[in-house]
Design a protein around this motif. Structure first.
Motif: not given
Length: 349
Positions: A266-269, A333-349
Motif C-alpha cells: 500500500d505504497d508503504e515500505t 505463506c509458502q515462501a522462505h527467503p534463502t538470501t541475506p536480503k530480499i524485497v517483497v512487493d505486494y503492490d506489483d502484482v
C-alpha cells in the motif's frame, strides 16, 4: 492489503443437510468494488470465540445475476463452516473482502466450447462459470459433476433446471460414488469417467477450454487424461479445494539463517530481520504488517507478491505457473527467503 467491508447476510438457504448458501447485501456505494468475474472468490473474516478467522469461498452466482453469493459446506473440525451452518443467521454482519482469484471465465475471450469437472463443493465456482457461459455466449457447455449421492449434491435441482432451460446446449453427466442412479455413472471422477464423457457420450462436442475444481487427486487425474487425449495444458484451468500432502511436500530445503526483508505494501515500505525458517507472511504478520492472506495453505492466491530482489523457496505451489515464477511471483505463506536480503512487493502484482 485486502480491503474488508462489513456486509449484512441477506439470506441463508439450506442447500443440503451439510451445506448452506449465504447471500450478502451489498450497499450501492460498494457495488462497483464488489463486481466480479465468474469463478472468483471472496474472503470472509469474523471473530469466533475470540479468534479471528479468515476463509475463502467461491462465488456461485454469475455476474449478471447481481448477487454476491457463496456456499459453505460443513466439514469436520471446520471452525467457520460449522459457524455458518449452525450459528450464522440473516441480518448478521461479516467482514468481506472484494472478489479475487484467477480461476475465471471471460465470455468475450474464452476459447471454444467448455467442459467442466467438479467434485463436491468444487461445484461452487463451476456453477457461476457455467451459468455465465450459458447466459452470455452461444457455446456448448458440458458438466461432469461428482458426489457421494444425490442428497450430497449442492445445487443439483438448479443444475437440472438449467439443463432443461438450455436443452441442446447444456449437457450434464452426474457421478455418484455411494448411490446407483439412473443415467448417472456409479463411482468417482476418474480416468474411465473422463473418457466415457468426452470420447463417448459427448464425443460430438469439440471442447476448447476445460475447467476443473475439487480435491487435488481428481484435478491431477482429469488433467492427465485430458493431456493424454490431446488437450493443450494451457487450455486446462483448475482450482484446488483440498490439497493432499505428499512425500514431496516437506522436502524443500529451508535455510536456517537470517534475512533482511523489505516489504512494500500500500505504497508503504517496511524493513525487518527474519529467520529463514519462517515464511515471509508469518514474519510480516509478526511485525504487525497488515499483509493480505486467507487460507495460509498455498491454495488461494490472496498472499501473492512479487520478489523484486533476492531469492526464496516455496514449500508448496499449486497455483503459480512457470512463467509467473520467472516473473518473481511468490505465495508468501509458502515462501522462505534463502538470501541475506530480499524485497517483497505486494503492490506489483
Amino acid at each position: 492489503m485486502a480491503n474488508f467491508h462489513r456486509l449484512s447476510v441477506k439470506d441463508i438457504t439450506r442447500e443440503t443437510s451439510k451445506a448452506v448458501s449465504l447471500t450478502f447485501e451489498v450497499p450501492t456505494n460498494l457495488k462497483t468494488e464488489f463486481k466480479f468475474k465468474a469463478g472468483q472468490y471472496i474472503t470472509l473474516k469474523c471473530d469466533i470465540d475470540g479468534e479471528e478467522v479468515r476463509r475463502d469461498y467461491s462465488l456461485c452466482a454469475a455476474p449478471l445475476e447481481n448477487e454476491l453469493k457463496v456456499a459453505v459446506k460443513e466439514v469436520e473440525d471446520g471452525t467457520f463452516s460449522k459457524y455458518a451452518n449452525t450459528v450464522l443467521k440473516p441480518g448478521d454482519d461479516l467482514e468481506v473482502a472484494p472478489p479475487n482469484g484467477r480461476f475465471i471465465f471471460d465470455p468475450e475471450t474464452n476459447k471454444g466450447n467448455i467442459a467442466l469437472f467438479a467434485a463436491g463443493s468444487g461445484i461452487t465456482p463451476v456453477l457461476g462459470i457455467l451459468k455465465c457461459a450459458l447466459e452470455q455466449t452461444d457455446k456448448q457447455v458440458v458438466l461432469i459433476y461428482g458426489n457421494k449421492s444425490q442428497s450430497d449434491a449442492m445445487f443439483l435441482d438448479e443444475i437440472l433446471q438449467l439443463r432443461g432451460d438450455y436443452k441442446g446446449r447444456f449437457h450434464v453427466q452426474l457421478v455418484f460414488s455411494q448411490e446407483d442412479v439412473e443415467d448417472a455413472v456409479f463411482g468417482r471422477i476418474e480416468k474411465s469417467t473422463v473418457n466415457f464423457a468426452l470420447k463417448n457420450k459427448f464425443k460430438n462436442i469439440s471442447v476448447g477450454t476445460y475447467y476443473l475444481c475439487g480435491p487435488e487427486p481428481m484435478i491431477h487425474t482429469v488433467k492427465d487424461v485430458l493431456v493424454e487425449n490431446g488437450a493443450d495444458e494451457s487450455d486446462i484451468k483448475f482450482e484446488l479445494f483440498q490439497v493432499t500432502a505428499t512425500a514431496d511436500d516437506n522436502t524443500t530445503e529451508i535455510a536456517n539463517g537470517n534475512t533482511e526483508v523489505t516489504v512494500i505494501l500500500d505504497d508503504e515500505t517496511f524493513k525487518f530481520q527474519m529467520s529463514q525458517e519462517s515464511s515471509i507472511l508469518d514474519a510480516a504478520l509478526e511485525e504487525d504488517i497488515d499483509a493480505p492472506y486467507s487460507c495460509q495453505g498455498g491454495i488461494c492466491s490472496t498472499c501473492l507478491a512479487k520478489l523484486t530482489e533476492g531469492k526464496a523457496t516455496m514449500r508448496q505451489n499449486n497455483i503459480l505457473t512457470d512463467s509467473e515464477l520467472e516473473e518473481g511471483l511468490i505465495l508468501t505463506c509458502q515462501a522462505h527467503p534463502t538470501t541475506p536480503k530480499i524485497v517483497v512487493d505486494y503492490d506489483d502484482v
